[in-house]
Design a protein around this motif. Structure first.
Motif, mmCIF file in Angstrom:
data_model
loop_
_atom_site.group_PDB
_atom_site.id
_atom_site.type_symbol
_atom_site.label_atom_id
_atom_site.label_comp_id
_atom_site.label_asym_id
_atom_site.label_seq_id
_atom_site.Cartn_x
_atom_site.Cartn_y
_atom_site.Cartn_z
ATOM 1 N N LEU A 286 -8.830 -0.922 7.379
ATOM 2 C CA LEU A 286 -7.981 -1.201 6.387
ATOM 3 C C LEU A 286 -6.496 -1.617 6.950
ATOM 4 C CD1 LEU A 286 -6.849 -1.103 3.329
ATOM 5 C CD2 LEU A 286 -6.057 1.391 3.835
ATOM 6 N N GLU B 260 -2.453 5.676 -1.932
ATOM 7 C CA GLU B 260 -3.790 4.684 -1.640
ATOM 8 C C GLU B 260 -4.556 4.663 -0.451
ATOM 9 O OE1 GLU B 260 -2.038 1.325 -4.786
ATOM 10 O OE2 GLU B 260 -1.221 1.419 -2.843
ATOM 11 N N LEU C 196 1.033 -1.075 -0.016
ATOM 12 C CA LEU C 196 0.054 -0.025 0.191
ATOM 13 C C LEU C 196 0.800 1.213 -0.114
ATOM 14 C CD1 LEU C 196 -3.051 0.483 0.157
ATOM 15 C CD2 LEU C 196 -2.597 0.816 2.793
ATOM 16 N N GLN D 52 -12.634 7.424 0.847
ATOM 17 C CA GLN D 52 -14.147 6.950 0.238
ATOM 18 C C GLN D 52 -14.540 5.871 1.181
ATOM 19 O OE1 GLN D 52 -14.437 3.375 -0.564
ATOM 20 N NE2 GLN D 52 -12.361 3.159 0.270
ATOM 21 N N ALA D 53 -13.789 5.740 2.572
ATOM 22 C CA ALA D 53 -14.262 4.829 3.282
ATOM 23 C C ALA D 53 -15.373 5.416 4.205
ATOM 24 C CB ALA D 53 -12.979 4.594 4.301
ATOM 25 N N TRP E 96 -8.201 5.568 0.003
ATOM 26 C CA TRP E 96 -9.157 4.931 0.919
ATOM 27 C C TRP E 96 -9.854 5.522 2.125
ATOM 28 C CZ3 TRP E 96 -9.244 3.965 6.277
ATOM 29 C CH2 TRP E 96 -10.176 2.783 6.744
ATOM 30 N N TYR F 212 -2.763 -1.838 6.982
ATOM 31 C CA TYR F 212 -1.788 -0.890 6.154
ATOM 32 C C TYR F 212 -0.629 -1.318 6.241
ATOM 33 C CZ TYR F 212 -0.796 1.985 10.209
ATOM 34 O OH TYR F 212 -0.602 2.428 11.696
#
Length: 117
Positions: free
Chosen positions: A36, A22, A18, A29-30, A26, A38
C-alpha cells in the motif's frame, strides 16, 4: 544545432488521501506481501511545519499517518519501504507481513493501542 531528447518522467499517481484509520483497516485485512502506497513526495519535508507546502491540517494528517505507519512497523505488522520516483520524490510503501500463528493479543488491540499512544 543542439538536439536534446526528452527524458520521460514518471507522472505522479493520483491517489486518494489516506488516513491513519484507513491504514489500520488495510493492515487488518491485508494478505502477507500486499503493498500500500501511503504517501508520495518527500515525507521528512512534507511533515515539517517551516518548509512544508501543505496546509497545516494536511501536514498534521500526514504526520499522524507517518507515525501510524512507523508504529505498525515497530509492532512487526508491516515492512516500510521507499521507492524513488523522481528527484527528491519518493513513494512510501507499507508491505504487509505474515501474521504470527499464535498472537498473544489481537491485531485490533495492537492497532488500537498504537492509535491511543
Amino acid at each position: 544545432m543542439l538536439m536534446v531528447a526528452a527524458i520521460p518522467v514518471r507522472a505522479p499517481v493520483a491517489m486518494p488521501k489516506l488516513t491513519e484509520v484507513e491504514l489500520y483497516a488495510w493492515i487488518a485485512q491485508a494478505e502477507a506481501g500486499a503493498r500500500l502506497e501511503y504517501h508520495r513526495g518527500f515525507l521528512g519535508i512534507d511533515v515539517t511545519a517551516v518548509i512544508s507546502t501543505l496546509l497545516e491540517s494536511e501536514r498534521r494528517q500526514l504526520a499522524d499517518l507517518g507515525q501510524a505507519a512507523r508504529g505498525a512497523f515497530e509492532k512487526g505488522l508491516v515492512h516500510l519501504v521507499q521507492e524513488r520516483v523522481g528527484p527528491d520524490r519518493f513513494a512510501y510503501i507499507a508491505v504487509a507481513r505474515p501474521r504470527p500463528k499464535a498472537a498473544a493479543t489481537s491485531l485490533s488491540a495492537l492497532l488500537l493501542e498504537e492509535r491511543a499512544a
